[in-house]
Design a protein around this motif. Structure first.
Motif, PDB file in Angstrom:
ATOM      1  N   HIS A  94       0.854  -1.186   0.000  1.00 39.81           N
ATOM      2  CA  HIS A  94       0.000   0.000   0.000  1.00 39.81           C
ATOM      3  C   HIS A  94       0.890   1.235   0.000  1.00 39.81           C
ATOM      4  O   HIS A  94       1.881   1.266   0.727  1.00 39.81           O
ATOM      5  CB  HIS A  94      -0.923  -0.006   1.224  1.00 39.81           C
ATOM      6  CG  HIS A  94      -2.059   0.958   1.125  1.00 39.81           C
ATOM      7  ND1 HIS A  94      -1.879   2.316   1.256  1.00 39.81           N
ATOM      8  CD2 HIS A  94      -3.384   0.770   0.888  1.00 39.81           C
ATOM      9  CE1 HIS A  94      -3.063   2.912   1.106  1.00 39.81           C
ATOM     10  NE2 HIS A  94      -3.984   2.011   0.876  1.00 39.81           N
ATOM     11  N   PRO A  95       0.560   2.237  -0.821  1.00 40.82           N
ATOM     12  CA  PRO A  95       1.457   3.403  -0.918  1.00 40.82           C
ATOM     13  C   PRO A  95       1.549   4.220   0.373  1.00 40.82           C
ATOM     14  O   PRO A  95       2.550   4.892   0.596  1.00 40.82           O
ATOM     15  CB  PRO A  95       0.844   4.231  -2.053  1.00 40.82           C
ATOM     16  CG  PRO A  95      -0.566   3.758  -2.177  1.00 40.82           C
ATOM     17  CD  PRO A  95      -0.569   2.322  -1.748  1.00 40.82           C
ATOM     18  N   ILE A  96       0.514   4.201   1.219  1.00 41.84           N
ATOM     19  CA  ILE A  96       0.533   5.033   2.434  1.00 41.84           C
ATOM     20  C   ILE A  96       0.547   4.153   3.685  1.00 41.84           C
ATOM     21  O   ILE A  96       1.347   4.361   4.602  1.00 41.84           O
ATOM     22  CB  ILE A  96      -0.714   5.961   2.520  1.00 41.84           C
ATOM     23  CG1 ILE A  96      -0.992   6.647   1.187  1.00 41.84           C
ATOM     24  CG2 ILE A  96      -0.558   6.956   3.679  1.00 41.84           C
ATOM     25  CD1 ILE A  96       0.030   7.645   0.731  1.00 41.84           C
TER      26      ILE A  96
ATOM     27  N   VAL B 143     -13.677  -0.288   5.188  1.00 42.45           N
ATOM     28  CA  VAL B 143     -13.202  -1.174   6.256  1.00 42.45           C
ATOM     29  C   VAL B 143     -12.532  -2.416   5.666  1.00 42.45           C
ATOM     30  O   VAL B 143     -11.458  -2.828   6.116  1.00 42.45           O
ATOM     31  CB  VAL B 143     -14.365  -1.550   7.196  1.00 42.45           C
ATOM     32  CG1 VAL B 143     -13.933  -2.618   8.192  1.00 42.45           C
ATOM     33  CG2 VAL B 143     -14.852  -0.314   7.944  1.00 42.45           C
ATOM     34  N   MET B 144     -13.142  -3.000   4.626  1.00 43.31           N
ATOM     35  CA  MET B 144     -12.521  -4.171   3.985  1.00 43.31           C
ATOM     36  C   MET B 144     -11.139  -3.821   3.443  1.00 43.31           C
ATOM     37  O   MET B 144     -10.184  -4.573   3.599  1.00 43.31           O
ATOM     38  CB  MET B 144     -13.390  -4.680   2.828  1.00 43.31           C
ATOM     39  CG  MET B 144     -14.423  -5.717   3.168  1.00 43.31           C
ATOM     40  SD  MET B 144     -13.773  -7.180   4.003  1.00 43.31           S
ATOM     41  CE  MET B 144     -15.308  -7.984   4.413  1.00 43.31           C
ATOM     42  N   THR B 145     -11.049  -2.667   2.810  1.00 43.05           N
ATOM     43  CA  THR B 145      -9.816  -2.272   2.120  1.00 43.05           C
ATOM     44  C   THR B 145      -8.707  -1.892   3.099  1.00 43.05           C
ATOM     45  O   THR B 145      -7.603  -2.423   3.028  1.00 43.05           O
ATOM     46  CB  THR B 145     -10.109  -1.074   1.185  1.00 43.05           C
ATOM     47  OG1 THR B 145     -11.180  -1.429   0.328  1.00 43.05           O
ATOM     48  CG2 THR B 145      -8.887  -0.706   0.359  1.00 43.05           C
ATOM     49  N   ASN B 146      -9.010  -0.984   4.006  1.00 43.77           N
ATOM     50  CA  ASN B 146      -7.950  -0.407   4.839  1.00 43.77           C
ATOM     51  C   ASN B 146      -7.745  -1.115   6.168  1.00 43.77           C
ATOM     52  O   ASN B 146      -6.662  -1.042   6.735  1.00 43.77           O
ATOM     53  CB  ASN B 146      -8.231   1.073   5.110  1.00 43.77           C
ATOM     54  CG  ASN B 146      -8.123   1.913   3.853  1.00 43.77           C
ATOM     55  OD1 ASN B 146      -7.558   1.474   2.857  1.00 43.77           O
ATOM     56  ND2 ASN B 146      -8.675   3.112   3.892  1.00 43.77           N
ATOM     57  N   VAL B 147      -8.779  -1.757   6.695  1.00 45.40           N
ATOM     58  CA  VAL B 147      -8.642  -2.440   7.992  1.00 45.40           C
ATOM     59  C   VAL B 147      -8.319  -3.916   7.779  1.00 45.40           C
ATOM     60  O   VAL B 147      -7.328  -4.427   8.277  1.00 45.40           O
ATOM     61  CB  VAL B 147      -9.915  -2.284   8.856  1.00 45.40           C
ATOM     62  CG1 VAL B 147      -9.734  -2.970  10.202  1.00 45.40           C
ATOM     63  CG2 VAL B 147     -10.250  -0.811   9.056  1.00 45.40           C
ATOM     64  N   HIS B 148      -9.154  -4.604   6.995  1.00 49.32           N
ATOM     65  CA  HIS B 148      -8.938  -6.041   6.792  1.00 49.32           C
ATOM     66  C   HIS B 148      -7.984  -6.326   5.632  1.00 49.32           C
ATOM     67  O   HIS B 148      -7.497  -7.440   5.493  1.00 49.32           O
ATOM     68  CB  HIS B 148     -10.273  -6.749   6.552  1.00 49.32           C
ATOM     69  CG  HIS B 148     -11.246  -6.576   7.677  1.00 49.32           C
ATOM     70  ND1 HIS B 148     -10.937  -6.868   8.985  1.00 49.32           N
ATOM     71  CD2 HIS B 148     -12.531  -6.123   7.702  1.00 49.32           C
ATOM     72  CE1 HIS B 148     -11.976  -6.611   9.754  1.00 49.32           C
ATOM     73  NE2 HIS B 148     -12.962  -6.151   9.006  1.00 49.32           N
ATOM     74  N   ARG B 149      -7.772  -5.311   4.791  1.00 47.07           N
ATOM     75  CA  ARG B 149      -6.875  -5.442   3.634  1.00 47.07           C
ATOM     76  C   ARG B 149      -7.316  -6.577   2.709  1.00 47.07           C
ATOM     77  O   ARG B 149      -6.526  -7.414   2.285  1.00 47.07           O
ATOM     78  CB  ARG B 149      -5.430  -5.634   4.103  1.00 47.07           C
ATOM     79  CG  ARG B 149      -4.932  -4.475   4.989  1.00 47.07           C
ATOM     80  CD  ARG B 149      -4.640  -3.230   4.184  1.00 47.07           C
ATOM     81  NE  ARG B 149      -3.412  -3.317   3.458  1.00 47.07           N
ATOM     82  CZ  ARG B 149      -2.234  -2.890   3.926  1.00 47.07           C
ATOM     83  NH1 ARG B 149      -2.149  -2.337   5.119  1.00 47.07           N
ATOM     84  NH2 ARG B 149      -1.143  -2.997   3.200  1.00 47.07           N
ATOM     85  N   VAL B 150      -8.604  -6.579   2.408  1.00 45.15           N
ATOM     86  CA  VAL B 150      -9.157  -7.538   1.452  1.00 45.15           C
ATOM     87  C   VAL B 150      -9.826  -6.739   0.334  1.00 45.15           C
ATOM     88  O   VAL B 150     -10.531  -5.763   0.591  1.00 45.15           O
ATOM     89  CB  VAL B 150     -10.198  -8.465   2.124  1.00 45.15           C
ATOM     90  CG1 VAL B 150     -10.788  -9.435   1.119  1.00 45.15           C
ATOM     91  CG2 VAL B 150      -9.573  -9.229   3.286  1.00 45.15           C
TER      92      VAL B 150
END
Lengths: 127, 404
Positions: free
Chosen positions: A9-11, B134-141
């Protein structure tokens, strides 16, 4: 399980290597990471459908993902109506999707039972 | 049963900062949250500030959690509160685990996303924009390969950027089709007006674009009338004000959406249907205060549009007309996490004053109240142009209750 992960991830920090957790969904053995919710672990495995609408049988997945909408309810270790989006996965957890339920008394059905015996027979037929 | 000085419901920026303030006055606090991780909706927030620095909600949450932990704050996750009962001048907080008794309760439950129903919205692959965050930034899915955002507003623009940062592709941001529920969110002119009035604040090109038309209604009308058919690009993603999503298609999951051109008044232009293949859809209907718990404990409500809907009546000290019940954060009106955090401190201090009646705390409260105002004035994310008026409205309502 890694296919759908955002690792670089870039950030944000790079996704750290976390302990894997093995659980079951509808009889299939899957793995997720520690700190995953049931919903995130399933999505990472490419599974979006968490239940069938009780009446119509239409497929349903997550909607709000933070516990408000109750669209993602599944059965966990025998407990029904657990929200997949806020429940962390645990080792050997058994998760089952929500199923369509029989509706023998629906007036739209062609055959509406006239007696209790007919009702029981129809119910058995649907299961 | 142990009686806590305060039970705080919600471990977001408001709840955590309130807990820190209370612990600094050595009061006994329990923080409860139903999410598996502490931090509330700070987790997942990610945007660029005007000075070029990134606001990383995960790091901000960490700071608050670490400070609370250093002060030995008792915090529980995976616990859902479903009722607050008044009992002998105190409270019983009912949860899925057990009941907790408290002399004071702070309800810091935040906000929920407004549903914008569109035919096909129950298909797997359709989710709120916050769900995707939340999926993208917290769970990274990944929520999908390529999607579309339905709704053009501050939250949609902010999270669309986050999805792009994570390498997820977006076809565009477009309006929802007009129906009884989508109402003004489907109306190009109203959307333009809303964008233009908050435009000076935010770093996003979309809002800067809107800002050019800020002062004059006729200019907004022209902007909508001559809005380019291919949209206006923000981070290489088109923003459409003259296209709407009419239907979401698929059998077992999302396969495509049907997009139509719309007039400047939001009417469908016949014969313009276009099928756009996408594998996920984000519905961005905006936020409203999540306030049911304030209702069950008997706090009166008022509908204040700039605050995002029905809000529990409260004053600047975060007190409600029910003695011992306090509110802070988005439950009091939709604003940025920084404002919520500042309000949390006020609420924590107000509870501390009620417990200790110490004049020094009174001074701290006044200072914390000023911080809320300063934070609001300097906010880079604002959800409604009339927020200050909304605040005055609800505070006036509190005085009415007190005097009436």
């Amino acid at each position: 399980m890694k296919r759908n992960r955002i690792i670089e991830h870039p950030i944000l920090d790079q996704l750290e290597e976390r302990k894997t957790v093995t659980f079951q969904f509808d009889g299939k053995t899957l793995t997720g990471y520690e700190r995953d919710t049931i919903a995130s672990a399933l999505l990472a495995n490419g599974i979006r459908t968490l239940r069938r609408h009780e009446h119509s049988g239409a497929p349903r997945g997550i909607y709000c993902n933070i516990g408000h909408c109750f669209e993602c309810r599944v059965t966990v270790n025998g407990t029904p109506n657990v929200r997949a989006c806020i429940t962390p996965i645990e080792e050997n957890m058994i998760v089952e999707s929500g199923k369509q339920l029989p509706s023998p008394l629906n007036p739209n059905n062609e055959h509406v039972p006239k007696t209790y015996r007919e009702y029981m027979e129809m119910k058995d037929g649907e299961n | 049963m142990q009686k806590h000085d305060a039970v705080i419901i919600g471990a977001g920026p408001a709840g955590l900062n309130a807990a820190i303030a209370l612990r600094k006055h050595d009061l006994n606090v329990l923080v409860i949250d139903e999410f598996p991780h502490l931090g509330g909706r700070l987790l997942g927030q990610l945007h660029e500030e005007p000075n070029g620095e990134w606001w990383n909600g995960i790091k901000e949450a960490e700071k608050l959690v670490n400070e609370a932990k250093a002060l030995n704050t008792e915090m529980l996750t995976n616990v859902s509160v479903h009722h607050i009962q008044r009992k002998d001048g105190a409270f019983v907080v009912h949860t899925n685990r057990k009941n907790y008794e408290a002399k004071n309760v702070l309800i810091a439950t935040g906000a929920a996303e407004t549903a914008n129903p569109i035919p096909g919205w129950t298909l797997p692959g359709v989710m709120t924009i916050g769900a995707a965050q939340v999926m993208t930034n917290v769970h990274r899915v990944r929520v999908g390969e390529k999607g579309i955002v339905i709704g053009v507003n501050v939250l949609a623009a902010a999270i669309a950027r986050e999805l792009l940062l994570a390498g997820i592709r977006l076809h565009s941001l477009a309006l929802p089709i007009n129906n009884a529920v989508t109402d003004e969110q489907s109306h190009p002119k109203m959307v333009m007006e809303r964008l233009s009035r908050i435009a000076h604040l935010a770093p996003s090109p979309l809002l800067r674009f809107g800002g050019k038309f800020a002062k004059y209604k006729w200019a907004q009308n022209i902007a909508v009338s001559f809005y380019p058919k291919k949209g206006i690009n923000m981070w290489d993603v088109p923003i459409h004000l003259r296209k709407a999503v009419k239907e979401i298609n698929g059998t077992e999951q999302v396969e495509s959406v049907t997009m139509v051109d719309i007039t400047k008044d939001g009417e469908i232009i016949p014969g313009t249907e276009e099928e756009i293949p996408v594998d996920f859809v984000c519905i961005a209907g905006g936020l409203y205060p999540l306030a049911e718990l304030a209702a069950v404990v008997g706090v009166p409500f008022k509908y204040v549009e700039p605050l995002g809907g029905h809000v529990p009546v409260h004053n600047e000290k975060m007190e409600t007309p029910v003695e011992g019940v306090y509110v802070a954060g988005n439950i009091t009106g939709i604003e940025s996490a920084k404002v919520a955090r500042a309000q949390g401190k006020v609420a924590g201090l107000s509870i501390a004053f009620r417990m200790k009646k110490d004049a020094a705390i009174q001074k701290e409260i006044e200072k914390a109240m000023d911080e809320v105002k300063t934070t609001r004035d300097n906010a880079t994310i604002q959800f409604h142009p009339e927020i200050a008026r909304g605040r005055d409205d609800i505070h006036a309502q509190f005085n009415k209750y007190l005097n009436g």
